[in-house]
Structures are given as C-alpha cells and as structure tokens.
Design an enzyme around this catalytic site. Sequence first.
Site, PDB file in Angstrom:
ATOM      1  N   ARG A 160      82.692   4.237   4.004  1.00 43.98           N
ATOM      2  CA  ARG A 160      83.140   5.482   4.734  1.00 43.98           C
ATOM      3  C   ARG A 160      82.175   6.844   4.278  1.00 43.98           C
ATOM      4  NH1 ARG A 160      86.781   7.711   3.702  1.00 43.98           N
ATOM      5  NH2 ARG A 160      88.803   6.683   2.883  1.00 43.98           N
ATOM      6  N   TYR A 167      82.202  12.779  32.583  1.00 42.68           N
ATOM      7  CA  TYR A 167      83.417  12.278  32.501  1.00 42.68           C
ATOM      8  C   TYR A 167      84.498  12.812  31.620  1.00 42.68           C
ATOM      9  CZ  TYR A 167      84.093   7.662  29.355  1.00 42.68           C
ATOM     10  OH  TYR A 167      85.058   6.997  28.867  1.00 42.68           O
ATOM     11  N   LYS A 171      75.205   3.418  25.566  1.00 41.16           N
ATOM     12  CA  LYS A 171      75.377   3.480  27.522  1.00 41.16           C
ATOM     13  C   LYS A 171      73.315   3.214  27.065  1.00 41.16           C
ATOM     14  CE  LYS A 171      78.880   4.978  28.560  1.00 41.16           C
ATOM     15  NZ  LYS A 171      79.980   3.474  28.113  1.00 41.16           N
ATOM     16  N   ASP A 174      76.361  17.447  26.830  1.00 45.78           N
ATOM     17  CA  ASP A 174      76.600  15.797  27.233  1.00 45.78           C
ATOM     18  C   ASP A 174      75.312  15.143  26.951  1.00 45.78           C
ATOM     19  OD1 ASP A 174      76.960  12.726  27.828  1.00 45.78           O
ATOM     20  OD2 ASP A 174      79.202  12.962  27.459  1.00 45.78           O
TER      21      ASP A 174
HETATM   22  N1  PLP Z   1      80.174  10.290  27.782  1.00 45.86           N
HETATM   23  C1  PLP Z   1      79.759  10.198  28.574  1.00 45.86           C
HETATM   24  C2  PLP Z   1      78.559  10.625  29.691  1.00 45.86           C
HETATM   25  C3  PLP Z   1      80.375   8.743  29.072  1.00 45.86           C
HETATM   26  O1  PLP Z   1      79.801   8.034  30.188  1.00 45.86           O
HETATM   27  C4  PLP Z   1      81.039   7.862  27.685  1.00 45.86           C
HETATM   28  C5  PLP Z   1      81.353   6.555  28.163  1.00 45.86           C
HETATM   29  O2  PLP Z   1      81.203   6.265  28.840  1.00 45.86           O
HETATM   30  C6  PLP Z   1      81.181   8.611  27.301  1.00 45.86           C
HETATM   31  C7  PLP Z   1      80.738   9.874  26.413  1.00 45.86           C
HETATM   32  C8  PLP Z   1      82.274   8.013  26.050  1.00 45.86           C
HETATM   33  O3  PLP Z   1      81.371   7.526  24.831  1.00 45.86           O
HETATM   34  P1  PLP Z   1      82.124   5.735  24.149  1.00 45.86           P
HETATM   35  O4  PLP Z   1      82.367   5.332  25.314  1.00 45.86           O
HETATM   36  O5  PLP Z   1      80.502   5.584  23.935  1.00 45.86           O
HETATM   37  O6  PLP Z   1      82.669   6.552  23.582  1.00 45.86           O
END
Ligand code: PLP
Length: 417
Positions: free
Chosen positions: A71, A125, A221, A196
């Site tokens: 970890r 998101y 992604k 983000d």
């Molecule tokens: N930020 C954005 C813009 C996203 O589209 C997503 C997921 O779709 C996330 C964060 C969260 O990521 P994860 O699904 O890997 O936890």
Amino acid sequence: MDDVTSTTFDGGRRDAVAGTGDNRGMDFSAEARLAHAGTERTAGAPLAPPLLAASTYVSQGEPDPERGYGRMANPGWTAVEKALAAIEGPGAVAVSFASGQAASMALMLSLAAGRSRIVFPPDGYYNTRALADRLRPHGAEAVVADQLDLAAVGQALRAGPSVLWAETPTNPLLRVADLSALGELAAATAAPFVVDNTVATALLQKPLEFGALASMYSLTKAISGHSDVLGGAVVTRDEDLARDLRDWRTAGGGIPGPFESWLVLRGMKTLDLRITRQSENASRIADFLAAHPRVTAVHYPGLRPSAAAKAQMPRGFGPLLSFELAGAAADADAVVAAAQLVVAATSLGGVESSWERRARWAGETAPETLIRLSAGIEPVEDLLADIGAALNAKPEPRATDLGAASYALLAVIASLA
Ligand code: PLP
C-alpha cells in the site's frame, strides 16, 4: 553496452537519456519520451516494464519505503507518475490513485480542511459534485458558479475561504472556461485552484501553465485509452500538496493496482497518436452534426473556438463532443441504439467510438435529448456513415400510440360512412 545509461524514463529531466554521440543530453520532447516511458536502459532489460505484483517483501529492521508493504509503493505507479509529470511540464510531480474519484477525494480532503466551500461548475462531471456533498462533514460545502461568468465565480470565492475547482472542457457540455482569468480570481482570494483536465489530457491543455495548483485526471479515459482499466491522478508542482496526497492514499488505501498501472502505462505510450486522431475525428463529426436537420445544438470546443479555447488547447480540442436532438428522450435513445459501429456505452476517450444519452443517469443535469459522443480512432468516413444512418432512426411506436392511431383511423372511416 556500458555507455548506455541504466535509467528509466524520467520525463522532466532533459538529460536522462544519455548517448555516446552528439545526441548526449538532447532536449527531446515529452511526446518522444512518452514512447519510452518506464523502459530500463540496462543491457538485457526488457523493453516492456515488468509487472511487479507484490503485497509484501522480504524485510526486517528499518522498513524500506519502496519495498516495505504494497500500500506504500509500487514501481508500476512510479512509472505512470513520471510519465504523467513529464507531459504536464517542468517541475511537475504526479500522485496516482485507484480511480479518478479516489484522486478527487484525496484532493478534496487535502484542500478543503479549514475552508468553507468548494466552487464547482454546474455543468461539470456530476459525480464530482456528489462526492463533495458526501464529504461535507469532513470538508467544505459544495457550491456551483458558472465558470464562464467570472463575476459569479468571484462572488462565490469572496463569500468565504474557498477552493476553486474548474473543469474544462466540461463533461458533458464541453464548455471552455478561461483558465488564466480563473487563476487570477483564485489568486486574488488565496483559493487553491484545481482543474479537472480529464477530457483534454495534458497533451492538449496544461493547467499548471495557467496558474492552477493542480491538474486532476481520471486515467480511465483517454490517458489509458483502451476501456480496460480505472485509474486517477493529481499532478502538481507543489511538493507539500503531493506529500499530503500520498499520505491520504496510504492512509485511505485508494491505491492503483500494479496491473492497472501497467495497463495505464502501456496505453499512455500511444496517447499522442490517439488523441491527435480522436481530436480530428471529433472535429469532423461536430461539423457533420452541425449541418444535420435533426440536430438542434452541437457542443464542441473546436466548432467555433473561443479565445480561451484557442489559447489553452493549441494542439486540438479532444475526443469528446455532445449534441442535442429535436424531439424527446425516446428519439435520442432510438438514434443511440441504431448505430452499428459507434457503441452504446458510458465513459470516454477509448479507441472505440462510443455514445450515450447522458440524462439516462440519475443526477446528471444534461438536457433530455443530449447525446454525448466520444470519438475513437476509426477512419472518420466509417464514423460519419454510421452516425448519419443512425440519425434516421425513429422510436418504435408504443402500444398506446398504436391504440390511439387506430382509434383515430376508425373515427375517420366512421365520419366518411
Ligand atoms: N472527471 C471527469 C471529467 C470524468 O468524466 C470522470 C468519469 O467519468 C471522473 C472525473 C471520475 O473518474 P473515474 O470514473 O475514473 O473515477
């Protein structure tokens, strides 16, 4: 072979790949180095970085932080983190997590302490806002302000000690906020400024260059790119923040698995090729949709790029776009179901084009007929043909509609008789 350095790719350091001739210390681009990410340069070393699956190591006495317990560290994470830091720019360090949400959670816990609010875009998101709501007892209140409305953002930041959490382009409305302007507003109120950057990736947009304290990523992604792994990361130049994030990761256990890291690194090596092709495809699809009679709106940063979009995304506008259809949710569902090549699925950034009607998710605030499309790497002619054909689809008439139609027909016949 002893004149070949035994170093792994370390991105930020420009002299890491030493040679024997005029190329010694050459200033290679981060994109070039990305292809070599994690590769040892010792004679006999495998070019593909080996997978180290270990929860524990033989040890006694003073614990080795790198080889103590699973970890605390794994060479797979370190390789991913170096590659991420390298594409973000000089001085950056990355901390990786089990998912984008795990990265966001550590970031919120690190930054929200002692602050009363986190200011989010209303159209980003939706699970990020939901996460902040859940953390409310341990952090700050989640509030929203349209991040294209600088006066509204300024007002929200002045209402109390805040964190400014931007997302640009937003998912799923693809709105582009002006990062420089947001950075100035955040600096004026001493608010940590987080972006983000999942949709663009650091190859297309570098938030730290526009005043952000940290870029946050879902590695799930485009960065990993093959729809086979979840991961997340925060990249920053602030060593204290990086240390705090690592401490939250070790304490909370939201660590990336060794195999997951291996998959992310493998995917990252082709990120430059993929994101370039995906951006070209998305751009062509956006143009096609903008001219289609059933489409009432297309959202893509490259369609009519704002000054901010041009300044922040000089290499391309990314794989993601969305569009709205005339009609109701059932019309959009019929179009999504009719595609033969574009696959119906959530998520984005994969090599395969995918789409979904976004409002099918509870908690999503997107319009009812909005379809979010993630452009893959297929030849664009195939995609345009498939999307064009799918746009002809209409919902199956429902039984009640058939009943109403036959009743109307009978009424017409009766009136003629
Ligand atoms: N930020 C954005 C813009 C996203 O589209 C997503 C997921 O779709 C996330 C964060 C969260 O990521 P994860 O699904 O890997 O936890």
